[in-house]
Design a protein around this motif. Structure first.
Motif, PDB file in Angstrom:
ATOM      1  N   TYR A  11       0.840  -1.191   0.000  1.00 39.13           N
ATOM      2  CA  TYR A  11       0.000   0.000   0.000  1.00 39.13           C
ATOM      3  C   TYR A  11       0.874   1.239   0.000  1.00 39.13           C
ATOM      4  CZ  TYR A  11      -4.068  -2.848   1.082  1.00 39.13           C
ATOM      5  OH  TYR A  11      -5.078  -3.757   1.016  1.00 39.13           O
ATOM      6  N   SER A  15      -3.174   5.681   0.344  1.00 40.21           N
ATOM      7  CA  SER A  15      -4.159   4.663   0.765  1.00 40.21           C
ATOM      8  C   SER A  15      -4.148   4.485   2.276  1.00 40.21           C
ATOM      9  CB  SER A  15      -3.865   3.321   0.091  1.00 40.21           C
ATOM     10  OG  SER A  15      -4.151   3.394  -1.278  1.00 40.21           O
ATOM     11  N   ARG A  71      -9.032   4.007  -4.696  1.00 42.01           N
ATOM     12  CA  ARG A  71      -8.979   2.544  -4.709  1.00 42.01           C
ATOM     13  C   ARG A  71      -9.180   1.998  -6.129  1.00 42.01           C
ATOM     14  NH1 ARG A  71     -10.025  -1.603  -0.628  1.00 42.01           N
ATOM     15  NH2 ARG A  71     -10.791  -3.449  -1.690  1.00 42.01           N
ATOM     16  N   GLN A  76      -4.375  -2.995  -6.237  1.00 45.49           N
ATOM     17  CA  GLN A  76      -4.489  -3.482  -4.873  1.00 45.49           C
ATOM     18  C   GLN A  76      -3.365  -4.478  -4.633  1.00 45.49           C
ATOM     19  OE1 GLN A  76      -6.832  -2.388  -2.419  1.00 45.49           O
ATOM     20  NE2 GLN A  76      -6.780  -0.849  -4.031  1.00 45.49           N
TER      21      GLN A  76
END
Length: 193
Positions: A11, A15, A71, A76
Motif C-alpha cells: 500500500y 491509501s 482505490r 491493490q
C-alpha cells in the motif's frame, strides 16, 4: 520517501492515510453522536455538537468518495500466501458491506437533518440544500436507521480489527504492517524488527 501510490506488493502512503482518516473520523462521529443525543436544551453544546457532527459527517462523505476513486485507480496489493481463500472472500465482503453501511449512514443523517426543509451548514462555509423533505416520519425513521447502522459499523469494525490482530499475532504475517507502514511487502516477514 515512501511511495504515494499502491503497488501490487504494498500500500502507498495515500491509501494508508485515507484508511486511518476514515477510521478515526468514524469513531469520532459515533462517539460524538452518542454523546450529543444525551445533551439537554440548556447545555452549551446542544446546538454546537450537532453542527460539528453534520459538518464532519459531510466531510467524511467527500473523503469516502475520494477513497473509493483512489482505490479504483490504484492496484491493490496481492494477497499474502498465508491468506486462506475464505479469509480473502470474507475480507472483500466485509469491505464492501462497510462502504455500503457508511454511505447509508451518511444518507440517513442527511434525511434526519433535512426533514424539516432546512439545509445543512458545512462548517459555515456553504449550505447543502434540503432536497428530500416531508416524508412520513422522516426524521424518526432515518434516525433509527442512522443509529442501528452505526452500531452495525462498530460490530463490523471490531471484526476487522480482530482479523488484523489474528494475522499479526497468530499467522505472524504482514497484513497489519502493510496498513501501518507504506511500502511494506507481501512477503511473510518477521514483524519483530
Amino acid at each position: 520517501m515512501p511511495a504515494l501510490r499502491n503497488t501490487i506488493e504494498s500500500y502507498g502512503l495515500i491509501s494508508i492515510l485515507l484508511h486511518w482518516l476514515v477510521a478515526l473520523t468514524v469513531f469520532g462521529l459515533i462517539a460524538l453522536g452518542l454523546w450529543m443525543v444525551e445533551l439537554n436544551y440548556y447545555s452549551p453544546w446542544y446546538k454546537l455538537a450537532p453542527f460539528w457532527h453534520k459538518s464532519i459527517g459531510l466531510s467524511l462523505a467527500a473523503v469516502l468518495v475520494a477513497r473509493l476513486l483512489w482505490r479504483l485507480t490504484n492496484p491493490q496489493p496481492k494477497t499474502l500466501p498465508s491468506h486462506r481463500h475464505w479469509e480473502v472472500r470474507l475480507a472483500h465482503a466485509a469491505h464492501a458491506l462497510l462502504y455500503f453501511m457508511l454511505f447509508a449512514i451518511l444518507i440517513s443523517g442527511y434525511l434526519i437533518s433535512t426533514a424539516k426543509g432546512q439545509g445543512i451548514s458545512v462548517f459555515g462555509w456553504f449550505e447543502l440544500p434540503a432536497l428530500i423533505t416531508g416524508l412520513p416520519g422522516q426524521a424518526d425513521r432515518a434516525g433509527a436507521v442512522h443509529y442501528w447502522l452505526a452500531m452495525g459499523v462498530l460490530a463490523l469494525v471490531a471484526l476487522h480489527i480482530l482479523g488484523a490482530l489474528k494475522h499479526h499475532f497468530i499467522d505472524r504475517d504482514t497484513t497489519l504492517i502493510r496498513m501501518l507502514r507504506p511500502g511494506s511487502t507481501n512477503t511473510k516477514e518477521s514483524h519483530n524488527e
